[in-house]
Design a protein around this motif. Structure first.
Motif, PDB file in Angstrom:
ATOM      1  N   ARG A  83     -23.878 -29.103 -23.722  1.00  0.00           N
ATOM      2  CA  ARG A  83     -25.313 -29.277 -23.965  1.00  0.00           C
ATOM      3  C   ARG A  83     -25.690 -30.715 -24.291  1.00  0.00           C
ATOM      4  N   LEU A  84     -24.872 -31.375 -25.083  1.00  0.00           N
ATOM      5  CA  LEU A  84     -25.241 -32.703 -25.568  1.00  0.00           C
ATOM      6  C   LEU A  84     -24.464 -33.821 -24.903  1.00  0.00           C
ATOM      7  N   GLY A  85     -23.471 -33.465 -24.116  1.00  0.00           N
ATOM      8  CA  GLY A  85     -22.703 -34.502 -23.443  1.00  0.00           C
ATOM      9  C   GLY A  85     -21.417 -34.821 -24.165  1.00  0.00           C
ATOM     10  N   SER A  86     -20.453 -35.268 -23.436  1.00  0.00           N
ATOM     11  CA  SER A  86     -19.159 -35.626 -23.993  1.00  0.00           C
ATOM     12  C   SER A  86     -19.237 -36.968 -24.703  1.00  0.00           C
ATOM     13  N   ALA A  87     -18.285 -37.189 -25.605  1.00  0.00           N
ATOM     14  CA  ALA A  87     -18.213 -38.478 -26.298  1.00  0.00           C
ATOM     15  C   ALA A  87     -17.898 -39.614 -25.341  1.00  0.00           C
ATOM     16  N   SER A  88     -17.426 -39.270 -24.164  1.00  0.00           N
ATOM     17  CA  SER A  88     -17.097 -40.299 -23.178  1.00  0.00           C
ATOM     18  C   SER A  88     -18.321 -40.784 -22.400  1.00  0.00           C
ATOM     19  N   TRP A  89     -19.471 -40.188 -22.655  1.00  0.00           N
ATOM     20  CA  TRP A  89     -20.680 -40.645 -21.975  1.00  0.00           C
ATOM     21  C   TRP A  89     -20.967 -42.102 -22.329  1.00  0.00           C
TER      22      TRP A  89
END
Length: 644
Positions: A319-325
């Protein structure tokens, strides 16, 4: 101090002064170290001076302390500051010998305070004597060995709850300013102070409901603790009125390697002793946490806790995106959220202004909405339904999650949810309850002293319903602890509309709820509550909260639980019921929770509004069953068959 507390009781403090004699800066460092050690409850503290070789070991059991606030210490007032300038060696000797018999024990934490969340503080300021803000949960387990306080305490500490959810060990130190303190009478690993063992009831369901009422309404000193757990350690299966004596015995934890203490896992040990039933009745003040977060925290006690946290992590990344974004992608997502808040605030404000006008019209024409008139009538009576701390309570397991979703999507479209289904069913039950009151008033209007007639009880073609929303999806995000991440919105659902079919009522409810959920009202209400708590006087906050509901008839809250079995040390949790605390001005609260694939309903109401809680809940179930029959008939006419 927070870092040292997280390290545990064996941590130490070491302070290095910039220089000077031991009687000046070194002495001041000494005072700071002793005060900090006592404040965080550490076992030892050491002080070192840069100018001379010196160390001091603080022991919390030696009655070292101070008799004035630390910021008021001086060479003339401090119990540790002699009139002459001693060497570091003599200061150490004096401390270890405890030469000053008037030194007081260091208090737990007069200077190290933690702020409540703004919503937790808001709940503390806005509650009333008749409407304390207390979340209540009931967990029923199949138990092969008794659930004693010692067994629960061992599980609590083994799962690392003091470190993971430290708020459970806080107290309210300053209600006006919204400050927490810490419990001084117990260590972080001692939770016996929160728990009580009780006997099994003689009259199962009736006594359990009475205990739930007491848990919801009986106040306690929040300066001592924020939650309380009552345990019925063991009873014959089915004797508590919650579990059936014929439930399936074949259930095992999802993770066989994570069942807790093998001494408590009867299946692992091959123990064929009789399976009983244990009951955990938990109540916690809203200052500690909202109900959804508290329920999620309890899941950290389960054998499946690691699996649940892994699922939450995957859902967060989806939902919020991976930390790798990349950073720009995350900033763009935040920008979209801000734009949604800004552009959606005007439609949300206009919608709620319309609700206010509707409520105002009823007040001007009928002297108040029907619930207000009924409360006034009850105040003039001298019976058990007079407004007060009594509650009308009921609970039931009514359907499966799959069936409720099938009904919603068959009759109202693929975007419809099970919450839409039960909001529609509750709106019909509200209409039936008002009709019940009219029939009662019709039958008793000739009795002297009765001033309220059926004609003066306004008809509500639309009922206003408050919907609490957990802003983080009803879970505790990775790296976070319990708190208050909750907002709410109001919605107008079909009320006393005998012309509507069950399908039309559901479709209308779905459309209203779908539009309301697309507005940022829940977030805006959260931010407004934070602002009010931080800027307005306490009396204003309480007054405002009692009047912002726009004549809401009911609160309906939906909590999504795990969709698979949950175990505590190998014992299956068969049922988990959460009861809604009644907000000032709203007489009825309905909890809709999913747990292990089943829908569980709870009802909390003022007796003057809902004299028979079981009857009200039966009206909800009747409306739901009507929808099931209509959905089955629709599928049959379409030539499709669904097994639910």
């Amino acid at each position: 101090a927070s870092l040292l507390r997280s390290l545990g009781q064996k941590a130490s403090i070491k302070i290095h002064s910039a220089g000077g004699s031991c009687s000046s800066s070194g002495g001041w460092d000494f005072y700071q170290a002793v005060a900090a050690a006592g404040a965080v409850g550490l076992t030892t503290a050491s002080v070192a001076s840069a100018s001379q070789s010196f160390s001091f070991n603080y022991n919390k059991n030696k009655n070292f302390g101070y008799d004035k606030p630390m910021n008021s210490w001086s060479s003339s007032s401090s119990p540790w500051y002699p009139t002459t300038s001693p060497s570091c060696t003599s200061m150490e000797a004096a401390a270890n010998n405890n030469v000053n018999s008037n030194i007081k024990t260091i208090p737990s934490s007069p200077n190290l305070q933690r702020r409540m969340t703004a919503i937790g503080h808001f709940s503390l300021l806005s509650e009333t004597l008749e409407n304390p803000s207390i979340n209540t949960f009931v967990l029923a387990l199949k138990a092969r060995t008794p659930w004693t306080t010692q067994r629960f305490a061992d599980l609590w500490n083994k799962r690392g709850m003091p470190a993971r959810h430290g708020r459970f060990h806080f107290t309210v130190q300053d209600a006006e300013r919204g400050h927490f303190g810490e419990i001084s009478s117990v260590g972080s690993d001692n939770v016996d102070v929160f728990m009580t063992e009780t006997l099994a009831p003689v009259q199962p369901r009736a006594e359990i409901l009475q205990r739930i009422q007491t848990a919801q309404t009986e106040r306690w000193d929040l300066g001592e603790k924020l939650w309380q757990l009552d345990l019925i350690p063991w009873a014959k299966k089915g004797s508590l009125g919650i579990l059936s004596s014929s439930d399936d015995e074949n259930d095992t934890p999802l993770d066989e390697d994570n069942n807790g203490d093998d001494n408590h896992d009867a299946k692992a040990s091959g123990d064929n002793s009789e399976t009983g039933e244990a009951l955990l009745l938990l109540r916690g003040h809203h200052a500690l946490s909202d109900g959804a977060s508290m329920a999620a925290a309890l899941m950290d006690l389960s054998d499946e806790a690691d699996q649940l946290r892994d699922r939450i992590q995957l859902e967060v990344e989806k939902r919020l995106g991976s930390a790798s974004w990349p950073w720009w992608k995350r900033w763009f997502q935040k920008l979209l959220f801000v734009l949604w808040l800004v552009t959606g605030s005007w439609p949300a404000a206009w919608y709620h202004f319309q609700l206010y006008l509707s409520h105002l019209w009823i007040r001007l024409r009928h002297g108040g909405n029907p619930w207000q008139r009924l409360e006034q009538e009850a105040s003039n009576r001298n019976d058990s339904t007079k407004p007060g701390l009594e509650r009308s309570l009921s609970f039931a397991t009514v359907a499966t999650v799959d069936q409720a979703k099938w009904v919603a999507q068959t009759l109202a479209g693929r975007r419809a949810t099970l919450n839409d289904v039960f909001c529609a069913a509750v709106s019909q039950a509200l209409a039936k309850q008002l009709q019940w009151h009219r029939e009662r008033l019709q039958a008793t209007q000739t009795i002297p002293g009765n001033h309220l007639t059926p004609q003066r009880l306004a008809h509500l073609s639309r009922v206003h319903v408050a919907i609490p929303v957990h802003l983080k999806g009803g879970v505790i995000l990775p790296g976070e602890s319990v708190g208050n991440s909750i907002g709410a919105f109001l919605v107008a659902l079909p009320g006393e509309r005998p012309d509507l079919t069950p399908t039309q009522r559901l479709q209308s409810s779905h459309q209203e709820l779908y539009r309301a959920k697309r507005r940022p009202t829940a977030f805006l209400s959260h931010y407004i509550a934070k602002l009010a708590t931080q800027t307005l006087p306490t009396s204003w906050v309480s007054y405002m909260f009692a009047r912002v509901n726009n004549g809401a008839s009911c609160v309906v809250t939906n909590v999504r639980g795990p969709d698979h079995p949950i175990h505590l040390q190998g014992d299956k949790v068969e049922a988990a019921f959460g009861f809604v605390p009644l907000a000032p001005g709203i007489p009825i609260g309905v909890g809709v929770a999913s747990f292990n694939g089943k829908i569980q309903l709870t009802l909390t109401a003022q007796p003057w509004a809902v004299p028979d809680a079981d009857l009200f809940l039966s009206w909800v179930v009747e409306e739901y069953l009507d929808l099931v029959r209509v959905a089955a008939a629709k599928e049959a006419s379409d030539g499709t068959i669904t097994s639910v």
